[in-house]
Write an enzyme that holds these catalytic residues in place. Sequence first.
Site, short mmCIF file in Angstrom:
data_model
loop_
_atom_site.label_atom_id
_atom_site.label_comp_id
_atom_site.label_asym_id
_atom_site.label_seq_id
_atom_site.Cartn_x
_atom_site.Cartn_y
_atom_site.Cartn_z
CB ALA A 10 -0.93 0.01 1.21
N GLY A 11 2.11 1.14 0.35
CA GLY A 11 2.95 2.33 0.50
C GLY A 11 3.12 3.07 -0.82
NE ARG A 15 13.10 6.66 1.14
CZ ARG A 15 13.98 5.77 1.60
NH1 ARG A 15 15.27 5.95 1.45
NH2 ARG A 15 13.55 4.69 2.22
CE LYS A 22 8.62 0.89 -2.11
NZ LYS A 22 9.44 1.24 -0.94
N GLY A 80 0.30 2.09 9.16
CA GLY A 80 1.34 1.20 9.68
C GLY A 80 1.12 -0.24 9.24
N GLY A 140 14.32 -2.55 11.95
CA GLY A 140 13.89 -2.98 13.28
C GLY A 140 14.87 -4.02 13.80
CG ASN A 368 -0.61 -8.49 -38.65
OD1 ASN A 368 -0.10 -7.52 -39.21
ND2 ASN A 368 -0.46 -8.73 -37.37
CE1 TYR A 369 -5.29 -3.06 -36.36
CE2 TYR A 369 -3.64 -1.42 -36.95
CZ TYR A 369 -4.77 -1.78 -36.24
OH TYR A 369 -5.38 -0.86 -35.44
CB SER A 387 12.43 -12.39 -52.12
OG SER A 387 13.36 -13.37 -51.77
C1 UD1 Z 1 9.47 -2.32 8.46
C2 UD1 Z 1 9.51 -2.99 9.84
C3 UD1 Z 1 10.97 -3.07 10.31
C4 UD1 Z 1 11.78 -3.83 9.27
C5 UD1 Z 1 11.66 -3.20 7.91
C6 UD1 Z 1 12.30 -4.08 6.88
C7 UD1 Z 1 7.43 -2.40 10.97
C8 UD1 Z 1 6.82 -1.55 11.99
N1 UD1 Z 1 8.74 -2.22 10.77
O1 UD1 Z 1 9.90 -0.99 8.65
O2 UD1 Z 1 11.05 -3.73 11.55
O3 UD1 Z 1 13.16 -3.86 9.67
O4 UD1 Z 1 10.26 -3.04 7.56
O5 UD1 Z 1 12.28 -3.46 5.63
O6 UD1 Z 1 6.77 -3.24 10.41
N2 UD1 Z 1 2.93 -0.71 4.26
C9 UD1 Z 1 1.59 -0.72 4.00
N3 UD1 Z 1 0.77 0.06 4.77
C10 UD1 Z 1 1.24 0.80 5.80
C11 UD1 Z 1 2.62 0.80 6.04
C12 UD1 Z 1 3.45 0.03 5.26
O7 UD1 Z 1 1.12 -1.39 3.09
O8 UD1 Z 1 0.42 1.46 6.44
C13 UD1 Z 1 3.80 -1.55 3.43
C14 UD1 Z 1 4.79 -0.75 2.61
O9 UD1 Z 1 4.26 -0.46 1.33
C15 UD1 Z 1 5.97 -1.70 2.53
C16 UD1 Z 1 5.90 -2.47 3.83
O10 UD1 Z 1 4.57 -2.36 4.27
O11 UD1 Z 1 5.84 -2.62 1.48
C17 UD1 Z 1 6.87 -1.97 4.89
O12 UD1 Z 1 6.57 -0.64 5.22
P1 UD1 Z 1 7.70 0.43 5.53
O13 UD1 Z 1 7.05 1.71 5.81
O14 UD1 Z 1 8.76 0.39 4.49
O15 UD1 Z 1 8.31 -0.15 6.89
P2 UD1 Z 1 9.73 0.17 7.52
O16 UD1 Z 1 9.67 1.45 8.25
O17 UD1 Z 1 10.76 0.01 6.50
#
Ligand code: UD1
Length: 449
Positions: A10-11, A15, A22, A80, A140, A368-369, A387
């Site tokens: 969903a992110g 960047r 992405k 999150g 993490g 063909n088109y 040819s």
């Molecule tokens: C997350 C982990 C972290 C880990 C790291 C590895 C958590 C809280 N932290 O951190 O421990 O080391 O990944 O890369 O889980 N996403 C959603 N919806 C949201 C938030 C995120 O779909 O509300 C998706 C993002 O698109 C991505 C993935 O979840 O594919 C991870 O999200 P991201 O924000 O990159 O987490 P990190 O802060 O990197």
Amino acid sequence: MAVSLVILAAGQGSRMLSDLPKVLHPIGATPLVVHAMRAGRALDPERVVVVVGHGGAAVARSVAEEDPEALVVTQEVQLGTANAVAQARGALAGVDGDVIVLYGDTPFIQPDTLVQMQLARAAHDVVVLGFEAVDPGRYGRLVVQDEKLERIVEFKDASEDERAITLCNSGVLCADSALLFDLISEVGNANSSGEYYLTDIVALARGRGLSAGVVSCDEAETLGINTRAELVRAEAAFQKRMRAEALEAGVALLAPETVHFAQDTVIGRDAVVEQFVVFGPGVTVETGAQIRAFSHIEGAHISRGAVVGPYARLRPGAELAEDVRVGNFVEIKNAALGEGAKVNHLSYVGDASVGARANLGAGTVTCNYDGVSKHHTEIGEDAFIGSSTMLVAPVRIGRAALTGSGSVITSDVPDDALALGRSRQETKAGLGKRLMDRLRAVKAAQKKG
Ligand code: UD1
Ligand code: MG
């Protein structure tokens, strides 16, 4: 035990500085999210749920193309990772067994690693995929005591001592479905990001007296993509791995560093791939076939003994039987070429079937088109196409039939017939020389005057 996948996608990926979500950026000609889906396929998942948000409609299309049975759910606001997984609850209702959470932007997780995680579930209620990070950065951290995973602490919330830990969280985890959603419902957002952290479920599980364990993988597997520079580096790493795997499988790559593979390219042992060949999605090259230099191939099946290129282009639906020859500057699209058929020079063959041993002369074109629709051309076995023949589809050339060079063929040609569709040649003795003499005289007069 049955397992389902929840893939977080969903992110925004801000960047990347891109209008494309992405997870749709490609590596090996395959969207990142599809890499995650394919890694999970090794587990033969009961259900696949992809959580989308930014660019959700486009992501959903790619997901459906890869797996029409995958379910797509939307996370309206990115609160999150725990909140993201929570969106999958309804889609997994009534499905027992484990859930493995994957990230859509982490394409290199190996199927075997996921199998290891599922096996580790025999010993632990929650299994997390960790890795030893060369530079732990903002990952993490996995807090392990007496070989038990106590909790995961996000970098932002970690103490100095915790930041010194090098065992990091990949984000992939596995737990029983009912337990996972139950734990998630207890996750709060009282942390430095104000987000619902999926990682909090480890401490919650331990608080209930449940156990949590770590499966470790190579750091390269957990590589996530956040910027275009990372995408390019990941592509390079992917190509390096594909080349090594091809060599290990007995493929003769003459200059491996110049050959580019798609995620699903399959090449048989003793096939020869010359310099600067690009494989798009959906290609199978059988044992002993030869792909000559500077060819571009996608959606094609190339059988044993066939030779393609140099400078050939095979597009989706190109089906080459054994010992077919496709030579330089030839394009084949949605066409089946029978055993031993030859299209050696400067031709376009689209929406066609070509019989065994047929020979298409230089410059043959299947028209063909018509500007609105595509039409089919059928060429029989042992046919000989002169040819520069234009085959205006729909049209059928019979078995062992011939067409004269330069013909425009607009109606069917029966078996064994010769078809000529061009104006008759006229030859005027001496006229060539007389014409040139006159032109030269005119030019000479102009120069003088
Ligand atoms: C997350 C982990 C972290 C880990 C790291 C590895 C958590 C809280 N932290 O951190 O421990 O080391 O990944 O890369 O889980 N996403 C959603 N919806 C949201 C938030 C995120 O779909 O509300 C998706 C993002 O698109 C991505 C993935 O979840 O594919 C991870 O999200 P991201 O924000 O990159 O987490 P990190 O802060 O990197
Ligand atoms: Mg991240």
